[in-house]
Design a protein around this motif. Structure first.
Motif, PDB file in Angstrom:
ATOM      1  N   GLU A   1       0.834  -1.205   0.000  1.00 24.90           N
ATOM      2  CA  GLU A   1       0.000   0.000   0.000  1.00 24.90           C
ATOM      3  C   GLU A   1       0.868   1.255   0.000  1.00 24.90           C
ATOM      4  O   GLU A   1       0.563   2.226  -0.704  1.00 24.90           O
ATOM      5  N   GLU A   2       1.963   1.238   0.744  1.00 22.12           N
ATOM      6  CA  GLU A   2       2.856   2.398   0.735  1.00 22.12           C
ATOM      7  C   GLU A   2       3.435   2.617  -0.655  1.00 22.12           C
ATOM      8  O   GLU A   2       3.696   3.749  -1.069  1.00 22.12           O
ATOM      9  N   ASN A   3       3.630   1.527  -1.394  1.00 23.92           N
ATOM     10  CA  ASN A   3       4.200   1.619  -2.726  1.00 23.92           C
ATOM     11  C   ASN A   3       3.160   2.043  -3.772  1.00 23.92           C
ATOM     12  O   ASN A   3       3.393   2.964  -4.561  1.00 23.92           O
ATOM     13  N   TYR A   4       1.994   1.373  -3.775  1.00 22.12           N
ATOM     14  CA  TYR A   4       1.004   1.590  -4.837  1.00 22.12           C
ATOM     15  C   TYR A   4      -0.064   2.617  -4.465  1.00 22.12           C
ATOM     16  O   TYR A   4      -0.691   3.197  -5.350  1.00 22.12           O
ATOM     17  N   ARG A   5      -0.321   2.780  -3.176  1.00 28.08           N
ATOM     18  CA  ARG A   5      -1.285   3.766  -2.663  1.00 28.08           C
ATOM     19  C   ARG A   5      -2.688   3.596  -3.253  1.00 28.08           C
ATOM     20  O   ARG A   5      -3.403   4.568  -3.507  1.00 28.08           O
ATOM     21  N   VAL A   6      -3.086   2.340  -3.448  1.00 28.92           N
ATOM     22  CA  VAL A   6      -4.405   2.055  -3.998  1.00 28.92           C
ATOM     23  C   VAL A   6      -5.497   2.500  -3.033  1.00 28.92           C
ATOM     24  O   VAL A   6      -6.455   3.182  -3.421  1.00 28.92           O
ATOM     25  N   ARG A   7      -5.359   2.133  -1.773  1.00 29.09           N
ATOM     26  CA  ARG A   7      -6.385   2.497  -0.784  1.00 29.09           C
ATOM     27  C   ARG A   7      -6.447   4.019  -0.598  1.00 29.09           C
ATOM     28  O   ARG A   7      -7.525   4.590  -0.409  1.00 29.09           O
ATOM     29  N   GLU A   8      -5.295   4.637  -0.645  1.00 33.88           N
ATOM     30  CA  GLU A   8      -5.250   6.095  -0.517  1.00 33.88           C
ATOM     31  C   GLU A   8      -6.036   6.763  -1.636  1.00 33.88           C
ATOM     32  O   GLU A   8      -6.818   7.700  -1.409  1.00 33.88           O
ATOM     33  N   ASP A   9      -5.851   6.263  -2.865  1.00 35.87           N
ATOM     34  CA  ASP A   9      -6.580   6.839  -3.988  1.00 35.87           C
ATOM     35  C   ASP A   9      -8.082   6.577  -3.879  1.00 35.87           C
ATOM     36  O   ASP A   9      -8.897   7.465  -4.151  1.00 35.87           O
ATOM     37  N   LEU A  10      -8.452   5.363  -3.493  1.00 34.22           N
ATOM     38  CA  LEU A  10      -9.871   5.026  -3.379  1.00 34.22           C
ATOM     39  C   LEU A  10     -10.575   5.899  -2.342  1.00 34.22           C
ATOM     40  O   LEU A  10     -11.757   6.224  -2.488  1.00 34.22           O
ATOM     41  N   ALA A  11      -9.844   6.258  -1.299  1.00 34.53           N
ATOM     42  CA  ALA A  11     -10.429   7.062  -0.217  1.00 34.53           C
ATOM     43  C   ALA A  11     -10.373   8.555  -0.509  1.00 34.53           C
ATOM     44  O   ALA A  11     -10.924   9.359   0.244  1.00 34.53           O
ATOM     45  N   GLY A  12      -9.712   8.942  -1.581  1.00 35.66           N
ATOM     46  CA  GLY A  12      -9.507  10.358  -1.873  1.00 35.66           C
ATOM     47  C   GLY A  12     -10.788  11.059  -2.281  1.00 35.66           C
ATOM     48  O   GLY A  12     -11.684  10.465  -2.894  1.00 35.66           O
ATOM     49  N   GLU A  13     -10.867  12.321  -1.965  1.00 37.07           N
ATOM     50  CA  GLU A  13     -12.024  13.112  -2.340  1.00 37.07           C
ATOM     51  C   GLU A  13     -12.083  13.249  -3.859  1.00 37.07           C
ATOM     52  O   GLU A  13     -11.074  13.494  -4.520  1.00 37.07           O
ATOM     53  N   GLY A  14     -13.260  13.051  -4.414  1.00 32.95           N
ATOM     54  CA  GLY A  14     -13.422  13.185  -5.850  1.00 32.95           C
ATOM     55  C   GLY A  14     -12.924  11.996  -6.650  1.00 32.95           C
ATOM     56  O   GLY A  14     -12.641  12.134  -7.845  1.00 32.95           O
TER      57      GLY A  14
END
Length: 294
Positions: free
Chosen positions: A272-285
């Motif tokens: 997740e730290e590398n790909y940041r998939v969850r971060e993107d999914l949780a992002g506004e917009g």
């Protein structure tokens, strides 16, 4: 999230309608897994009854499964092991002849190591030959459960083909997705098998790895083994445990047995730290939505 989780996948050649025999086989394998230090044991789909929906006794058995679930709860408490007892076909609602088939659900449970049921999931994406017999959970949301091995989501067999199911679980924080299945070589059509006799094995090996990477999660996948006596038996086995970054960390062939594997869950964090998939999914917009014209 602990760095390591020891888990077991169990596969054998399930006998149709032999509910007591299948249950005893399952309990023996679960005890073996616990003796090897497994924190979780996962069984295949339809592990109690097999798949024989044209036999009236198969439907009748769906009203008699509660004692087996309770037995798994007792076993989990005794052995201090979590159990996903594959799937159990259950009959719900009025038992009239008109409603009987429409009220059969294919259900997976997560039983904690103290014997309590932490959650359940009814199969949503019903494989085409199953649709005359089983009811989908439809628009019910996918849920994630807090368990002794982390945040777990449950899917069943053909759900694997739908990335949306994984996305919903990941958005809710799933770290591990558990998938009991009843996957056969002949889930491929004759036309598909003409092009590639091993198409279903290829489907499983590639898709399970891809789902780990694209969702930064671990996957525990339990299938049915090939029969010992019949070389032409349709079942593939191939039960496995997969992680992002490293891929398959333990895999079975088509044999019967138990495989115990250590999952380094720190790899999920690194992915997740590398790909940041969850971060993107949780992002506004977040910009991906699905619209289906009916």
């Amino acid at each position: 999230m602990a760095p390591n989780r020891r888990v077991a996948v169990i596969q054998w050649n399930i006998k149709d309608l032999a509910i007591d025999e299948n249950h005893q086989v399952a309990c023996t394998y679960i005890r073996d897994a616990a003796s090897k230090g497994a924190e979780l044991a996962v069984l295949p789909e339809y592990h109690l009854t097999g798949w024989a929906p044209s036999d009236p006794s198969w439907t009748a058995l769906a009203s008699k499964t509660a004692p087996y679930l309770e037995a798994y709860q007792s076993l989990a408490h005794e052995l201090r092991i979590c159990i996903v007892p594959g799937t159990i076909v259950e009959h719900h609602g009025p038992s009239t002849s008109e409603q009987q088939q429409a009220l059969l659900y294919n259900t997976a449970y997560f039983i904690s190591n103290d014997g309590s049921i932490l959650g359940h999931y009814r199969k949503k994406n019903i494989w085409h030959p199953e649709r005359p017999y089983l009811t989908s959970s439809g628009t019910d949301p996918h849920e994630v459960f807090d368990t002794p091995i982390g945040k777990v989501g449950l899917l069943i067999c053909w759900d694997l083909a739908f990335p949306e199911a994984f996305r919903e679980l990941i958005c809710k924080g799933a770290e591990i997705v558990v998938i009991p299945t009843y996957w056969s070589k002949y889930d491929a059509s004759p036309a598909a098998l003409q092009h590639n006799p091993n198409s279903e094995a290829l489907f499983l090996e590639t898709t399970l790895t891809a789902r780990c990477f694209e969702n930064t999660c671990g996957i525990i996948f339990a299938n049915v083994a090939r029969g010992k006596e019949d070389e032409s038996d349709r079942f593939l086995g191939l039960s496995r445990v997969c992680l992002p970054i490293v891929g398959t960390v333990g895999a079975m062939g088509d044999e019967e047995g138990v495989m115990v594997v250590d999952m380094d869950m720190d790899v999920v964090r690194i992915a997740e730290e590398n790909y940041r998939v969850r971060e993107d999914l949780a992002g506004e917009g977040w910009y991906y939505t699905y619209r289906h014209q009916r």
